[in-house]
Design a protein around this motif. Sequence first.
Motif, mmCIF file in Angstrom:
data_model
loop_
_atom_site.group_PDB
_atom_site.id
_atom_site.type_symbol
_atom_site.label_atom_id
_atom_site.label_comp_id
_atom_site.label_asym_id
_atom_site.label_seq_id
_atom_site.Cartn_x
_atom_site.Cartn_y
_atom_site.Cartn_z
ATOM 1 N N MET A 1 55.764 72.425 -1.379
ATOM 2 C CA MET A 1 54.530 71.541 -0.765
ATOM 3 C C MET A 1 53.171 72.231 -1.250
ATOM 4 S SD MET A 1 54.146 72.546 3.045
ATOM 5 C CE MET A 1 52.664 71.423 3.298
ATOM 6 N N PRO A 2 51.945 71.758 -1.639
ATOM 7 C CA PRO A 2 50.925 72.283 -1.864
ATOM 8 C C PRO A 2 50.297 73.104 -0.780
ATOM 9 C CG PRO A 2 50.511 69.813 -2.336
ATOM 10 C CD PRO A 2 51.906 70.112 -1.606
ATOM 11 N N VAL A 3 49.140 73.915 -1.214
ATOM 12 C CA VAL A 3 48.706 74.988 -0.102
ATOM 13 C C VAL A 3 47.868 73.857 0.858
ATOM 14 C CG1 VAL A 3 47.153 76.638 0.035
ATOM 15 C CG2 VAL A 3 48.411 76.594 -1.912
ATOM 16 N N LEU A 4 48.209 74.219 2.277
ATOM 17 C CA LEU A 4 47.904 73.367 3.244
ATOM 18 C C LEU A 4 47.230 74.255 4.519
ATOM 19 C CD1 LEU A 4 47.486 70.514 4.637
ATOM 20 C CD2 LEU A 4 49.953 70.754 5.515
ATOM 21 N N LEU A 5 46.298 73.766 5.201
ATOM 22 C CA LEU A 5 45.756 74.453 6.116
ATOM 23 C C LEU A 5 45.129 73.065 7.097
ATOM 24 C CD1 LEU A 5 43.428 77.716 6.934
ATOM 25 C CD2 LEU A 5 42.734 75.224 7.673
ATOM 26 N N THR A 6 45.532 73.179 8.246
ATOM 27 C CA THR A 6 45.024 71.949 9.250
ATOM 28 C C THR A 6 44.238 72.835 10.413
ATOM 29 O OG1 THR A 6 46.834 71.933 10.739
ATOM 30 C CG2 THR A 6 46.632 70.518 8.908
ATOM 31 N N LEU A 7 42.971 72.291 11.106
ATOM 32 C CA LEU A 7 42.238 73.016 12.134
ATOM 33 C C LEU A 7 42.045 71.632 13.023
ATOM 34 C CD1 LEU A 7 39.371 75.294 11.897
ATOM 35 C CD2 LEU A 7 39.117 73.185 13.358
ATOM 36 N N THR A 8 42.617 71.987 14.349
ATOM 37 C CA THR A 8 42.534 70.875 15.270
ATOM 38 C C THR A 8 41.533 71.196 16.585
ATOM 39 O OG1 THR A 8 44.805 69.906 14.777
ATOM 40 C CG2 THR A 8 43.941 69.534 16.911
ATOM 41 N N SER A 9 40.708 70.487 16.793
ATOM 42 C CA SER A 9 39.860 70.673 18.086
ATOM 43 C C SER A 9 40.239 69.637 19.250
ATOM 44 C CB SER A 9 38.516 70.341 17.641
ATOM 45 O OG SER A 9 37.551 70.354 18.864
ATOM 46 N N TYR A 84 51.588 77.371 -3.614
ATOM 47 C CA TYR A 84 52.261 77.012 -2.672
ATOM 48 C C TYR A 84 51.776 77.766 -1.182
ATOM 49 C CZ TYR A 84 55.038 75.470 -6.661
ATOM 50 O OH TYR A 84 55.671 74.853 -7.503
ATOM 51 N N ALA A 85 51.398 78.823 -1.468
ATOM 52 C CA ALA A 85 50.989 79.714 -0.578
ATOM 53 C C ALA A 85 49.540 80.081 -0.173
ATOM 54 C CB ALA A 85 51.752 81.188 -0.715
ATOM 55 N N ALA A 86 49.386 80.062 1.186
ATOM 56 C CA ALA A 86 47.701 80.486 1.397
ATOM 57 C C ALA A 86 47.427 82.041 0.825
ATOM 58 C CB ALA A 86 47.553 80.332 2.852
ATOM 59 N N GLY A 87 46.196 81.778 0.314
ATOM 60 C CA GLY A 87 45.911 83.310 0.040
ATOM 61 C C GLY A 87 44.358 82.962 -0.546
ATOM 62 N N SER A 88 43.941 83.708 -1.509
ATOM 63 C CA SER A 88 42.522 84.006 -1.942
ATOM 64 C C SER A 88 41.954 82.420 -2.572
ATOM 65 C CB SER A 88 42.272 85.038 -3.094
ATOM 66 O OG SER A 88 43.137 84.703 -4.222
ATOM 67 N N LEU A 89 43.082 81.381 -3.180
ATOM 68 C CA LEU A 89 42.618 80.448 -3.531
ATOM 69 C C LEU A 89 42.264 79.666 -2.268
ATOM 70 C CD1 LEU A 89 45.407 79.669 -5.992
ATOM 71 C CD2 LEU A 89 43.241 79.984 -6.790
ATOM 72 N N LEU A 90 42.796 79.493 -1.439
ATOM 73 C CA LEU A 90 42.367 78.795 -0.235
ATOM 74 C C LEU A 90 41.237 79.111 0.497
ATOM 75 C CD1 LEU A 90 43.316 76.657 1.784
ATOM 76 C CD2 LEU A 90 44.636 78.385 3.074
ATOM 77 N N ALA A 91 41.099 80.541 0.321
ATOM 78 C CA ALA A 91 39.746 81.090 0.964
ATOM 79 C C ALA A 91 38.406 80.927 0.058
ATOM 80 C CB ALA A 91 39.781 82.725 0.938
ATOM 81 N N VAL A 92 38.750 80.609 -1.168
ATOM 82 C CA VAL A 92 37.552 80.126 -1.995
ATOM 83 C C VAL A 92 37.426 78.516 -1.751
ATOM 84 C CG1 VAL A 92 36.985 79.162 -4.426
ATOM 85 C CG2 VAL A 92 37.745 81.684 -3.842
ATOM 86 N N ALA A 115 28.654 76.800 20.486
ATOM 87 C CA ALA A 115 29.603 76.625 21.302
ATOM 88 C C ALA A 115 31.068 77.138 20.820
ATOM 89 C CB ALA A 115 29.621 75.263 21.884
ATOM 90 N N ALA A 116 31.700 77.671 21.739
ATOM 91 C CA ALA A 116 33.053 78.136 21.520
ATOM 92 C C ALA A 116 34.009 77.106 21.702
ATOM 93 C CB ALA A 116 33.464 79.424 22.384
ATOM 94 N N LEU A 117 34.874 76.520 20.916
ATOM 95 C CA LEU A 117 35.556 75.121 21.165
ATOM 96 C C LEU A 117 37.316 75.400 21.202
ATOM 97 C CD1 LEU A 117 33.999 73.160 18.314
ATOM 98 C CD2 LEU A 117 33.309 73.241 20.683
ATOM 99 N N PRO A 118 37.765 75.114 21.761
ATOM 100 C CA PRO A 118 39.517 75.127 21.803
ATOM 101 C C PRO A 118 39.814 74.526 20.432
ATOM 102 C CG PRO A 118 38.870 73.187 23.322
ATOM 103 C CD PRO A 118 37.455 73.687 22.859
ATOM 104 N N LEU A 119 40.242 75.643 19.707
ATOM 105 C CA LEU A 119 40.961 75.175 18.335
ATOM 106 C C LEU A 119 42.244 75.679 18.008
ATOM 107 C CD1 LEU A 119 37.675 76.368 16.225
ATOM 108 C CD2 LEU A 119 38.234 74.057 16.918
ATOM 109 N N THR A 120 42.846 74.914 17.174
ATOM 110 C CA THR A 120 44.208 75.278 16.771
ATOM 111 C C THR A 120 44.457 75.333 15.216
ATOM 112 O OG1 THR A 120 45.380 74.319 18.757
ATOM 113 C CG2 THR A 120 46.657 74.944 16.745
ATOM 114 N N VAL A 121 44.656 76.433 14.607
ATOM 115 C CA VAL A 121 44.879 76.428 13.178
ATOM 116 C C VAL A 121 46.165 76.714 12.824
ATOM 117 C CG1 VAL A 121 44.213 77.790 11.116
ATOM 118 C CG2 VAL A 121 42.516 77.404 12.799
ATOM 119 N N HIS A 122 46.497 75.899 11.572
ATOM 120 C CA HIS A 122 47.983 75.801 11.507
ATOM 121 C C HIS A 122 48.209 76.175 9.680
ATOM 122 C CE1 HIS A 122 52.237 73.993 10.622
ATOM 123 N NE2 HIS A 122 52.262 75.432 10.683
ATOM 124 N N VAL A 123 48.842 77.368 9.445
ATOM 125 C CA VAL A 123 48.980 77.740 8.066
ATOM 126 C C VAL A 123 50.385 77.722 7.899
ATOM 127 C CG1 VAL A 123 48.545 79.102 6.157
ATOM 128 C CG2 VAL A 123 46.704 78.978 8.047
#
Length: 485
Positions: A1-9, A84-92, A115-123
């Motif tokens: 799968m392509p490089v993926l990151l999700t962020l949930t509030s 496929y893997a998260a790294g410097s490309l994803l950071a850029v 404000a500080a928010l309830p967050l979930t990050v999935h890599v």
Amino acid sequence: MPVLLTLTSTAPDASALGFLLHKHPGRAQVFDLSVGRAHVFYPEASAERCTVALLLEVDPVEVVRGRRFSDHGTLAHYVNDRPYAAGSLLAVALGKVFGTAMRGTCVGHEDLADAALPLTVHVPVLPCRGGPGQVERLFGPVGWSVEAAPIPLDDAFPQWGDSRYVDVTLTGVVRLADALSHLYVLLPVLDGSKHYWVGPDEIDKLLRRGGTWLAEHPERAWITRRYLAHKREFVTDALTRLAALDDEAPEASDVAADPVECEATGNDDIGAEAIKTVPLVRRRKDAVLQALRDTGAHRVVDLGCGSGSLLHELLRDNTFTEVVGTDVSAGALALAERRLRLDTMSDRNRARLTLLQTSATYRDARLAAYDAIVLMEVIEHVDAERLPALVRAVFVHARPGCVVVTTTNVEYNVRYEGLGHSDLRHPDHRFEWSRAQFQSWAQSVAAEHGYTVEFRPVGDSDPEVGPPTQLGLFVRDQLVRGGVA
């Protein structure tokens, strides 16, 4: 799968995440990168739960064409995990797509950005040679709860063991800008392989994105070495500048790379020379403590306490009967808890200490009527247009008996190698004032709100450019030195 990151509030009115990210939940967007394209879309967007996805579509031909891969060996240019893997490309990609959000800018929604928010990050796929424990060591100290599951080499052959990749989920109550900065810095650090040349400008990037949380991180030396590809000169410079934000000069071992890493990268010439720094932070704390003692303050608020450096000193002095530390960052308060060793602190000291999450620019009734409020190296981190809000919160609503403010003296910057009069001492500073500018601001604030102000130098005073740090001691007109009237 392509490089993926999700962020949930899951914050109240969670769909406001779209305002903070400057990306509308109702439409997908595509951004061109040097090695492919980044796609931003929202799998879900409701008032109760909102998720943004960043999908990176890497073009392997561009990776080869640009030689954008740091591993040694010709084959690695053609066969690698970059698509496929998260790294410097994803950071850029994070920096380009969410750069405004990473700076904490959201016009019209400033309170939400702070404000500080309830967050979930999935890599789903994160390279990490240190395994799940290494992810915890990096993300845990900045306020995240970490779930990291190793990914097997092959599900059909469990006897082959686990790969060097982990499936990571981070949960926490964190300011969005801080969350993005944590990811921007730490994802490529865990990966250990950058797709671009590491030059001197990477030092400023690291300090700008890392800010004070990196200065206070227990693994800051390891993070700095990995982020700067073990380049001794860059690592020395970065650690010295980070040390200026904390209490400790970097140790010789901080600059030297780990033997395993040297073997892997070929950078085994990194020395172990001690870094000598002027203990300005120690002098600054001493100056603040002396100012508090001069006013007879007993109940003190450290506004923007960071990792608790000043709190530690306040608790050592029984003169201060009540000590409150506040910070907008949950991660900073978590670091303060660790630094102060709350779990082993005596009952007597624990009863004297309170830690609160709040912003310096918003009214908070919990901070009213204290003897003193300290703003130690805080105001220069606040956007100039928001300083009036800070003044109202401190001098009008909280209205303590005295206020102690320290800030950099920009005139002294010419005494630092590589800094000119117009250069800022740290990338996260929004401004730096001369002595005349600071005194003009302080005198105006004092006159408007019923305080008198006294100015004190901090550090060795240069006959031409003054001291490196300047201190303003504001005393309320009704206050008598030695105690409150």
